[in-house]
Scaffold this motif. Structure first.
Motif, PDB file in Angstrom:
ATOM      1  N   ARG A 116       0.825  -1.213   0.000  1.00 41.49           N
ATOM      2  CA  ARG A 116       0.000   0.000   0.000  1.00 41.49           C
ATOM      3  C   ARG A 116       0.856   1.258   0.000  1.00 41.49           C
ATOM      4  NH1 ARG A 116      -4.282   1.611   4.806  1.00 41.49           N
ATOM      5  NH2 ARG A 116      -4.990   3.589   3.915  1.00 41.49           N
ATOM      6  N   ARG A 172      -5.491  -8.239  -8.532  1.00 47.18           N
ATOM      7  CA  ARG A 172      -5.861  -7.157  -9.456  1.00 47.18           C
ATOM      8  C   ARG A 172      -6.940  -7.632 -10.433  1.00 47.18           C
ATOM      9  NH1 ARG A 172      -1.394  -6.648 -11.834  1.00 47.18           N
ATOM     10  NH2 ARG A 172      -0.460  -5.284 -10.257  1.00 47.18           N
ATOM     11  N   ALA A 190      -8.248   4.209 -11.331  1.00 43.33           N
ATOM     12  CA  ALA A 190      -7.333   4.843 -10.368  1.00 43.33           C
ATOM     13  C   ALA A 190      -7.511   6.357 -10.316  1.00 43.33           C
ATOM     14  CB  ALA A 190      -5.891   4.504 -10.722  1.00 43.33           C
ATOM     15  N   GLY A 226      -4.192  -0.591  -2.175  1.00 40.28           N
ATOM     16  CA  GLY A 226      -4.043   0.650  -2.926  1.00 40.28           C
ATOM     17  C   GLY A 226      -3.973   0.453  -4.429  1.00 40.28           C
ATOM     18  N   GLU A 227      -3.234   1.339  -5.096  1.00 39.09           N
ATOM     19  CA  GLU A 227      -3.188   1.378  -6.554  1.00 39.09           C
ATOM     20  C   GLU A 227      -2.568   0.138  -7.178  1.00 39.09           C
ATOM     21  OE1 GLU A 227      -1.397   4.923  -7.954  1.00 39.09           O
ATOM     22  OE2 GLU A 227      -2.858   6.269  -7.017  1.00 39.09           O
ATOM     23  N   THR A 265     -10.591  -5.825 -10.557  1.00 37.40           N
ATOM     24  CA  THR A 265     -11.062  -5.135 -11.764  1.00 37.40           C
ATOM     25  C   THR A 265     -12.294  -5.820 -12.358  1.00 37.40           C
ATOM     26  OG1 THR A 265      -9.442  -6.367 -13.082  1.00 37.40           O
ATOM     27  CG2 THR A 265      -8.808  -4.171 -12.315  1.00 37.40           C
ATOM     28  N   VAL A 305      -8.712  -3.199  -2.212  1.00 38.17           N
ATOM     29  CA  VAL A 305      -8.244  -1.889  -2.690  1.00 38.17           C
ATOM     30  C   VAL A 305      -7.886  -0.989  -1.508  1.00 38.17           C
ATOM     31  CG1 VAL A 305      -8.826   0.174  -3.997  1.00 38.17           C
ATOM     32  CG2 VAL A 305      -9.589  -2.054  -4.801  1.00 38.17           C
ATOM     33  N   LEU A 318      -5.436  -1.781  -8.670  1.00 41.14           N
ATOM     34  CA  LEU A 318      -6.426  -1.080  -9.467  1.00 41.14           C
ATOM     35  C   LEU A 318      -6.206  -1.313 -10.956  1.00 41.14           C
ATOM     36  CD1 LEU A 318      -6.715   2.363  -7.620  1.00 41.14           C
ATOM     37  CD2 LEU A 318      -8.298   0.416  -7.543  1.00 41.14           C
ATOM     38  N   SER A 319      -7.190  -0.932 -11.741  1.00 42.24           N
ATOM     39  CA  SER A 319      -7.112  -1.093 -13.178  1.00 42.24           C
ATOM     40  C   SER A 319      -5.969  -0.259 -13.741  1.00 42.24           C
ATOM     41  CB  SER A 319      -8.438  -0.663 -13.820  1.00 42.24           C
ATOM     42  OG  SER A 319      -8.317  -0.623 -15.234  1.00 42.24           O
ATOM     43  N   THR A 320      -5.211  -0.859 -14.648  1.00 44.31           N
ATOM     44  CA  THR A 320      -4.086  -0.143 -15.276  1.00 44.31           C
ATOM     45  C   THR A 320      -4.554   0.716 -16.439  1.00 44.31           C
ATOM     46  OG1 THR A 320      -3.660  -2.016 -16.747  1.00 44.31           O
ATOM     47  CG2 THR A 320      -2.478  -1.966 -14.630  1.00 44.31           C
ATOM     48  N   SER A 328       2.684   1.921  -3.233  1.00 48.52           N
ATOM     49  CA  SER A 328       1.883   2.375  -4.370  1.00 48.52           C
ATOM     50  C   SER A 328       1.547   3.852  -4.296  1.00 48.52           C
ATOM     51  CB  SER A 328       0.576   1.559  -4.441  1.00 48.52           C
ATOM     52  OG  SER A 328      -0.260   1.861  -3.344  1.00 48.52           O
ATOM     53  N   ALA A 349     -11.908   6.823  -6.075  1.00 47.67           N
ATOM     54  CA  ALA A 349     -11.411   6.502  -4.729  1.00 47.67           C
ATOM     55  C   ALA A 349     -12.424   6.914  -3.673  1.00 47.67           C
ATOM     56  CB  ALA A 349     -10.071   7.186  -4.490  1.00 47.67           C
TER      57      ALA A 349
END
Length: 437
Positions: free
Chosen positions: A315, A346, A359, A429-430, A350, A425, A433-435, A318, A364
Motif C-alpha cells: 500500500r 488485481r 485509479a 491501494g493502486e 477489476t 483496494v 487497481l485497473s491499469t 503504491s 477513490a
C-alpha cells in the motif's frame, strides 16, 4: 582493438536504452529462482535497487572502459548484502543471484547484436563475455566481503544472538525451549502478541532503536505485559513480542480496531488484551498479529504480523500517504491471505468492481463510501456519521458507485465479492487497481 572497443561502447549504449526491461526481467527471475530472496515488500525494494544499480554500473563499465582496479560495488548492492547477512539469508543465495544476473545480462546483450556484421559479432561477443565476467567477479568479491563482515558483526552482537534463537523458534523444527527462553529472557509459555515495526519517515538506525524502545515501553504499560522481546530483523525493521498477562491456557481476546494514525488514543488498550493504539507522535508503522498461546502462538502471531507488514508495504509503495499506520491482523485478515499474488488480486478487483476500479480521485471517494456503507449494514445514517457527511451526500455517492459496478445494483444482491474487492483496494491501494490498458 580500438574498433572493437567502439563496438562494445555501442552495445553498452543499446543496453542502456533497454535497461528498464532488463531490470524488470532480472527481478522476476531472481525472485522466482531463489526463494530465500523472495521476501516482503521492503526487502524486495532493496533487491530491485541493488539490481538496478548493478545493471547501471555494468553498462557504464562497458561504455566507459573503467579500470577494473577502480571498480566499486554500488552502494545499494552493499546495503542489500548487509541486510541479507542480518536476516540470516545464506551468502550462496546472494552469489547465485549475481550468476543469474550475469547470464541474463549476456543473453540480453547478445540479442542486440543481430545487425552487426558476422565478422564483428564473434570478437565482440568474446569481449563482452570477458568484460562482464571480470565485472561480476569483482562485484561478487566486494559484496561477499561486505556480507561476511556484517554477518560476523551481527552474530557477535546481542541482537544477532537473539535473532538466531528467534529464527530457530520460527523455523518450526525442534528447539530447546527452555534454553531459548533463558537466552532471550522471555517466557515462551505465555500468550504472545507479535508486532513488526519500521520507520514511517527517514531515520538513522540509532533513532530507530530509540523509537522501537519507546513503543516497547508504551506497549508493556498499556497492555500490562509480563515481558517484552525486541529483535531487529535488520537495520530498517524490528520485531516485538509481548507476553500478555494471564495464564497461557486462558483464551485471548482478539485484537480490536487499531488506529490508522500515530495520533490515535491508546486509552482503551488496557480493556482488551491484544489491542494497542499508537503512542502520541510515534514515527513508526506497526503491523500486529493476533494473540496466541505458547510456542504455536509465538509463531502464528509473528506470521500474521508479517502478512500485515507485507500488505502495508504494498500500500505504501503504491503512493499512499506515509503517515504512521498501526494495523491489527483482524482488520485486514482476508486481504493478508490473498495478497501473495497481486496480479490475481488485481484481476479479481477489476472484474468485480468494473469502472469503479479505475485509479482516479473520484473513484477513490466512491469506493471508500461504498465500502463503509456495506460495512455498516447499508445504513445511510451510520455511514454519514462515520464519514462526517450529510445523509444525502452518502445516498448520492452510493448511487454513483453502484452505477459503476459491472451489473449495477444486481452486484449488491450478494455483495460478498464486492466487499472483498473494496477491502483489497483499501489495503493494497493502486497496486490492484485497473491499469487502464
Amino acid at each position: 582493438m580500438e574498433a572493437q572497443r567502439a563496438l562494445v561502447r555501442q552495445v553498452g549504449d543499446r543496453v542502456r536504452e533497454s535497461q528498464e526491461a532488463l531490470v524488470e526481467g532480472l527481478v522476476q527471475d531472481i525472485r522466482a529462482q531463489i526463494g530465500a530472496l523472495d521476501q516482503e515488500a521492503a526487502a524486495r525494494s532493496l533487491l530491485e535497487a541493488s539490481i538496478t544499480e548493478n545493471v547501471v554500473a555494468a553498462i557504464n563499465f562497458l561504455r566507459q572502459g573503467i579500470d577494473p582496479d577502480q571498480l566499486e560495488a554500488p552502494t545499494a548492492a552493499l546495503a542489500y548484502a548487509r541486510v541479507l547477512a542480518q536476516r540470516d539469508v545464506p551468502q550462496s543465495a546472494l552469489i547465485r543471484a549475481y550468476r543469474i544476473g550475469h547470464q541474463r545480462f549476456l543473453d540480453h546483450t547478445f540479442a542486440l547484436l543481430d545487425d552487426l556484421p558476422a565478422a564483428d559479432r564473434v570478437p565482440v561477443c568474446v569481449e563482452l563475455v570477458r568484460l562482464s565476467g571480470q565485472f561480476i567477479d569483482l562485484i561478487c568479491e566486494q559484496v561477499g566481503r561486505t556480507y561476511e563482515r556484517e554477518r560476523d558483526r551481527w552474530v557477535a552482537s546481542r541482537s544477532g544472538v537473539r535473532q538466531r534463537w528467534v529464527t530457530d523458534l520460527l523455523g518450526g523444527g525442534p528447539v530447546d525451549r527452555a534454553a531459548a527462553a533463558r537466552a532471550l529472557r522471555y517466557p515462551l509459555d505465555a500468550v504472545h502478541l507479535a508486532c513488526t515495526l519500521w520507520p514511517a519517515t527517514r531515520m538513522t538506525s540509532f533513532d530507530l532503536v530509540a523509537a522501537v524502545d519507546d513503543v516497547r515501553a508504551h506497549a508493556v504499560s498499556a497492555l500490562r505485559a509480563r515481558a517484552a522481546l525486541v529483535v531487529p530483523t535488520d537495520e530498517y525493521e524490528a520485531r516485538l513480542w509481548l507476553a500478555l498477562p494471564g495464564p497461557p491456557n486462558a483464551p485471548a481476546s482478539p485484537p480490536g480496531s487499531a488506529s490508522s494514525s500515530a495520533s490515535a488514543s491508546a486509552s482503551a488498550s488496557a480493556s482488551a488484551p491484544g489491542y494497542l493504539g499508537a503512542p502520541e507522535g510515534s514515527p513508526l508503522h506497526a503491523a500486529f498479529g493476533r494473540p496466541g498461546a505458547g510456542l504455536g502462538g509465538f509463531r502464528t502471531s509473528a506470521w500474521q504480523a508479517a502478512r500485515i507488514r507485507e500488505i502495508l508495504g504494498t500500500r505504501l509503495g503504491s503512493g499512499a500517504a506515509a503517515a504512521p499506520l498501526w494495523v491489527h491482523y483482524d482488520q485486514a485478515a482476508p486481504v493478508a491471505l490473498m495478497a501473495g499474488d497481486l496480479p490475481a488480486v488485481r484481476d479479481f478487483v477489476t472484474s468485480t468492481l468494473g469502472a469503479l476500479a479505475a485509479a482516479g480521485a473520484r473513484e477513490a471517494v466512491l469506493r471508500d463510501t461504498l465500502r463503509i456503507f456495506l460495512d455498516r449494514h447499508r445504513g445511510h445514517a451510520a455511514t454519514a456519521r462515520a464519514m462526517s457527511l450529510h445523509r444525502n451526500s452518502v445516498q448520492y455517492r452510493v448511487h454513483r458507485a453502484t452505477a459503476l459496478l459491472p451489473r449495477g445494483e444486481r452486484d449488491l444482491a450478494d455483495d460478498f465479492n464486492v466487499r472483498a474487492a473494496l477491502l483489497a483496494v483499501h489495503w493494497l491501494g493502486e497496486a490492484v487497481l485497473s491499469t487502464g490498458s
